[in-house]
Scaffold this active site. Structure first.
Site, PDB file in Angstrom:
ATOM      1  N   GLY A   1       5.043  -1.092   2.783  1.00  0.00           N
ATOM      2  CA  GLY A   1       4.205   0.080   2.570  1.00  0.00           C
ATOM      3  C   GLY A   1       4.974   1.384   2.548  1.00  0.00           C
TER       4      GLY A   1
ATOM      5  CG  HIS B   1      -0.234  -0.103   2.523  1.00  0.00           C
ATOM      6  ND1 HIS B   1       0.266   0.980   3.195  1.00  0.00           N
ATOM      7  CD2 HIS B   1       0.069  -1.182   3.277  1.00  0.00           C
ATOM      8  CE1 HIS B   1       0.832   0.593   4.319  1.00  0.00           C
ATOM      9  NE2 HIS B   1       0.736  -0.729   4.396  1.00  0.00           N
ATOM     10  CG  ASP B   2      -0.485   4.160   1.193  1.00  0.00           C
ATOM     11  OD1 ASP B   2      -1.412   4.748   0.611  1.00  0.00           O
ATOM     12  OD2 ASP B   2      -0.650   3.485   2.232  1.00  0.00           O
TER      13      ASP B   2
END
Length: 264
Positions: free
Chosen positions: A139, A121-122
């Site tokens: 992440g 994520h991200d």
């Protein structure tokens, strides 16, 4: 209509260009958008709020846009955005972002993502990168343009890798890696600069000399990071053609805090 195999399941809400090819047994969710010229092989799952650009080639068994692996994630409408002309090989897993991390996981253009690579994520990945098999990003990782990650490289969360960098096989990056740096080891340590990669990309001898001088300031002169930054800033006085390289390095180092530091 796009060339969709009859065994593929494509939600009516998906926006797929008429030139897209979708292989057998692929699943595409309602919030997916796929641009012109992209080919999706069989047994691919594309879900979530995923936007894919033009002329990408997605191989079988890839998983794109699934819920991320952050325990704070509660199903918020976050995104995965993939640019143009990327090659995405087998068993890759790219997850959507989190609200806390800006909401978007992003892959740029012209990237070569080999089998089993993972974007958590991200993560923000630039252009023209190469991720060898099993390169894994935790992440909130940022990867600059033209970076090459060796096979089985693992990158700790919130780490940044500067443009034109490279890692060796099985490296574990626990600190930020400045532009141009080549590292390897567990934990990864800086070994040199990616001079051969720069030559292949057409860098002049003068610009490469500036990169050598930056390596010396960071790693060989016994300077603190602040002292090295000051020395690097003077390089444009003697090598005016290296303005872009010097600024790239200074911008990167300007975001380095005491919590993580740079690879040494």
């Amino acid at each position: 209509m796009a060339n969709i195999h009859p065994t593929a399941i494509v939600d009516p809400g998906a926006e797929i260009d008429a030139s897209v090819t979708v292989g057998p047994y692929t699943l595409i969710g309602p919030h997916v958008k796929i641009g012109a010229g992209t080919t999706v092989a069989g047994h691919v799952v594309i879900e979530g709020r995923t936007t894919i650009g033009r002329d990408n080639r997605i191989f079988q068994f890839a998983s794109l846009g699934a819920a991320n692996q952050d325990k704070k994630y509660k199903g918020e409408p976050t995104e995965l955005v993939i640019g143009d002309r990327n090659v995405i090989r087998e068993f890759t897993t790219f997850n959507v972002g989190t609200v806390q991390g800006g909401g978007i996981t992003r892959l740029g253009n012209d990237n070569w993502m080999m089998a089993y690579t993972h974007l958590a994520h991200d993560c923000l990945v630039g252009n023209h990168t190469t991720f060898a098999n099993n390169a894994q990003l935790a992440g909130h990782v940022e990867v600059g343009d033209w970076v090459i990650l060796g096979g089985f490289t693992t990158v700790h969360q919130f780490v940044r890798i500067g443009a034109h960098g490279m890692t060796g096989l099985g490296s574990s990056l626990l600190a930020h890696q400045p532009p141009f740096v080549m590292s390897e080891g567990q934990p990864a340590r800086a070994r040199s600069m990616n001079f051969e990669g720069l030559r292949r990309r057409g860098f002049s001898p003068e610009r490469i000399s500036a990169v050598k001088a930056m390596h010396k300031a960071l790693y060989r002169d016994g300077l603190t990071l602040e002292q090295a930054k000051a020395q690097i800033a003077t390089l444009t006085q003697t090598i005016p053609d290296a303005q872009a390289e010097v600024q790239l390095m200074l911008d990167f180092l300007g975001r380095v805090g005491p919590d993580r530091g740079i690879v040494r």
